[in-house]
Design a protein around this motif. Structure first.
Motif: not given
Ligand code: PLP
Ligand code: MN
Length: 368
Positions: A153-161, A171-177, A204-209
């Motif tokens: 869920x978008x609101x949990x993406x930061x915690x996962x990152x 190695x975190x390369x990016x996001x898929x949606x 928006x999630x990419x920008x936040x991260x």
């Protein structure tokens, strides 16, 4: 012995056979490149449609950057055939599959994977550490942009990152949606509107991260029905269309005919049944799927296709009697291309009725 080969005419094929019109397929590829190449995105076609390393190489030669596969077992086949720049778009979960991933990664370190849970990420990191491999694997956070199939869920993406940043071998390369629920929205305006809303969640999630210090290089999304909208959304770096290469009737009904039907099932009229208005052909459920509605006869606008079991189907005329003899051949357009291809061993690719190439459906049955 039955042995179709390049140079033979389509008439020499037994039926049912899966045939591809090369002129149309090549035009579909060119049209995709024309549409998307001028935009600032990479094109990473999804091989869940073709299941063929030969076709993957044609797509890469035409301008694609690497490819996507759905499953790990498909990646094994593609990587062994030299397609190293591969994104596996389904989560890799469970010790058996993770062990398989480690073996694949050992030989093919360019592989990219997605994760959508801390449990999943940790299991892969632990297995990699235990394997002694030093290099981290490139991962993308899979984000739920409305499909509700997979994705954090978008609101949990930061915690996962943040969690991934604690794991030495990821190695975190990016996001898929992936907005799969929007591919078949009828009407271009409505589809674009809904797609832009999903893209706002993704970018928006990419920008936040990024704002939190994460180096989000890849933002990947899109299918045949939405790729052009995704590609014109600032912040999207990559699109993943698959079906455009062959198309199917379900897609055409939703998005129109910019891409044309290049793949059909060649079949034979084998019987005339009791009704004067129908004939029976040799292409039933083992040949064409029905999850997205029934297939349709090519160039026969008033004729419907109805499966009549595993091996048979009716062609039915609403008016008039069919002017078609037993033994005649007809081409049928699949309603859903990806699972239909999965029913066949070979593509017979022809130009003007002469077979030029025969491609195995190499990842047919690679469901794991
Ligand atoms: N990306 C992902 C993650 C998918 O699951 C799919 C298809 O299901 C695609 C891309 C390709 O979409 P399409 O075949 O509709 O072009
Ligand atoms: Mn599909």
């Amino acid at each position: 012995m039955y042995n179709p080969k390049p140079g033979d005419r389509l008439e020499s094929l037994d039926t049912p056979s899966m045939i591809v019109d090369l002129d149309i397929m090549e035009e579909n590829i060119q049209k995709l490149m024309l549409l998307l190449k001028p935009l600032a995105v990479n094109i990473r076609p999804h091989l869940k449609t073709t299941k063929s390393p030969i076709l993957a190489k044609k797509l890469i030669a035409a301008g694609a950057k690497g490819a996507c596969v759905a499953k790990l077992s498909e990646a094994e086949v593609m990587a062994a055939e030299g397609i190293e720049d591969l994104l596996i778009t389904c989560e890799i979960v469970g010790p058996v599959k993770v062990a398989r991933l480690i073996e694949l990664f050992r030989k093919h370190p360019g592989i990219q994977i997605v994760v959508d849970s801390e449990i999943g990420a940790t299991a892969i990191d632990t297995a990699l550490r235990d394997s002694g491999i030093q290099k981290p694997i490139q991962v993308l956070i899979d984000l739920d942009v409305g499909l509700h199939r997979t994705g954090v869920a978008p609101e949990l993406a930061l915690a996962l990152a943040l969690h991934i940043s604690t794991l030495s071998h990821l190695k975190l390369l990016g996001i898929q949606g992936y907005e799969g629920h929007l591919q078949h929205v009828h009407g271009r305006e409505e589809r674009e509107k809904e797609c832009r809303a999903s893209m706002a969640i993704l970018t928006g999630t990419a920008t936040l991260l990024r704002g939190k210090g994460f180096d989000i290089q890849v933002v990947t999304t899109g299918g045949t029905g939405t790729a052009e909208f995704c590609a014109t959304t600032p912040g999207v770096t990559e699109v993943q269309p698959g079906s455009f290469i062959f198309m199917d009737s379900d897609y055409r009904n939703a998005v129109g005919s910019y891409f044309a039907h290049s793949l059909t099932i060649l079949s034979t009229v084998i019987s005339k049944s009791a009704s004067e208005r129908r004939v029976t052909i040799d292409a039933g459920l083992k040949t064409l799927t029905t999850d997205s509605g029934f297939a349709e006869p090519k160039d026969m606008p008033d004729v419907t296709y109805t499966p009549m079991g595993d091996e048979h189907a009716w062609l039915e005329w609403k008016e008039n009697k069919p002017d078609i003899p037993i033994g005649a051949r007809v081409e049928i357009i699949p309603s859903h291309i990806d699972p239909t291809v999965n029913l066949h061993d070979f593509y017979y690719a022809h130009r003007n009725g002469v077979i030029e190439e025969i491609w195995p459906v190499a990842t047919r049955g690679r469901v794991q």
